[in-house]
Design a protein around this motif. Sequence first.
Motif: not given
Length: 328
Positions: A85-88, A191-197, A255-256
């Motif tokens: 349920q997290t947006r970023n 490692y791999i990082s997937i950022i959705y922001k 959140l921004l």
Amino acid sequence: MFSENYDCCTKIFLLSLFIAPILAEWNTQDYIRREHSLTKPYQGSGMALPYWDFLGSTIVTSNYVRITPDLQSKSGAIWNTHPCQTRNWDLQIQFKVHGKGKDLFGDGFVIWYVKDRMQPGPVFGSKDYFSGLAIVLDTYSNHNGAHNHQHPYISAMINNGSLHYDHDRDGTHTQLAGCEAKFRNYNHDTYISIIYKDDTLIVSTDLEGKNAWKECFKVENVLLPTGYYFGASATTGDLSDNHDIVAIKMYELDLLESQNKDEDRSKIIPSAVTFEAPRERIEDTKPAMSGVKTFLWMMFVAIILIVVVVCGIMWYQKRQENARKRLY
């Protein structure tokens, strides 16, 4: 007077040394969400994993979760039980892909953020025509289609449920972006990082053991809803590899100021502005036969012709003989 100032500076310096790591960690890692993370020790009660389900060939050991062994025709997956349920967010995965193959190996695995979980299928062990995001770590090239990259290769695909992942073209007709990434058979952690922001997708890797992220690709104007599930799946075919998940850590990012915290994003249809529609599939031009193959083919045709001629002569002679017998 000098001694008092010296003591004061020393105390401030020591206090800063104590506080700095705390501030650095706080600023770097925001908030870890345990319900979306997987860390050792894995076992809960029996073979159950807290917050995670698994299927297929997946096995749990004390050091890793092996989605597929280095054997042919295996398929497995691991899925989070809680919708996000997290947006970023920032999903960091420690993984290991390794096997006996030196030149040929496969097939790879996918990190998912999708609507439907625990759905076996043909896309690296999971469902085709999915709704959501797939980060594909492809180790085997089919050598088909018009792509000019080497393997292993990392790419992203956004799907609204209507698109087909084309294995024969390594997914290049539906990908958002990608990069070459040599992640097989390392002795150190990868490692791999997937950022959705802020509707931006950033995929980075740490494959060289330097404890530093290297950006693979960045795609803006990507829309993903809340309420989807994280997962990982892998498959092997005639070629194989061990596909291991060592740890998964999901961080909730702040959140921004420009983002509306009350916005309902659960009904968003996955999409991306830069997404390219699937191109018409064009079959590869068949390579010309080698000199040896050409010679063998011509010899085969000559033998067939000789057999046909001999059979024709024998049939004609037999017919002539029967005609003479009727005259007498």
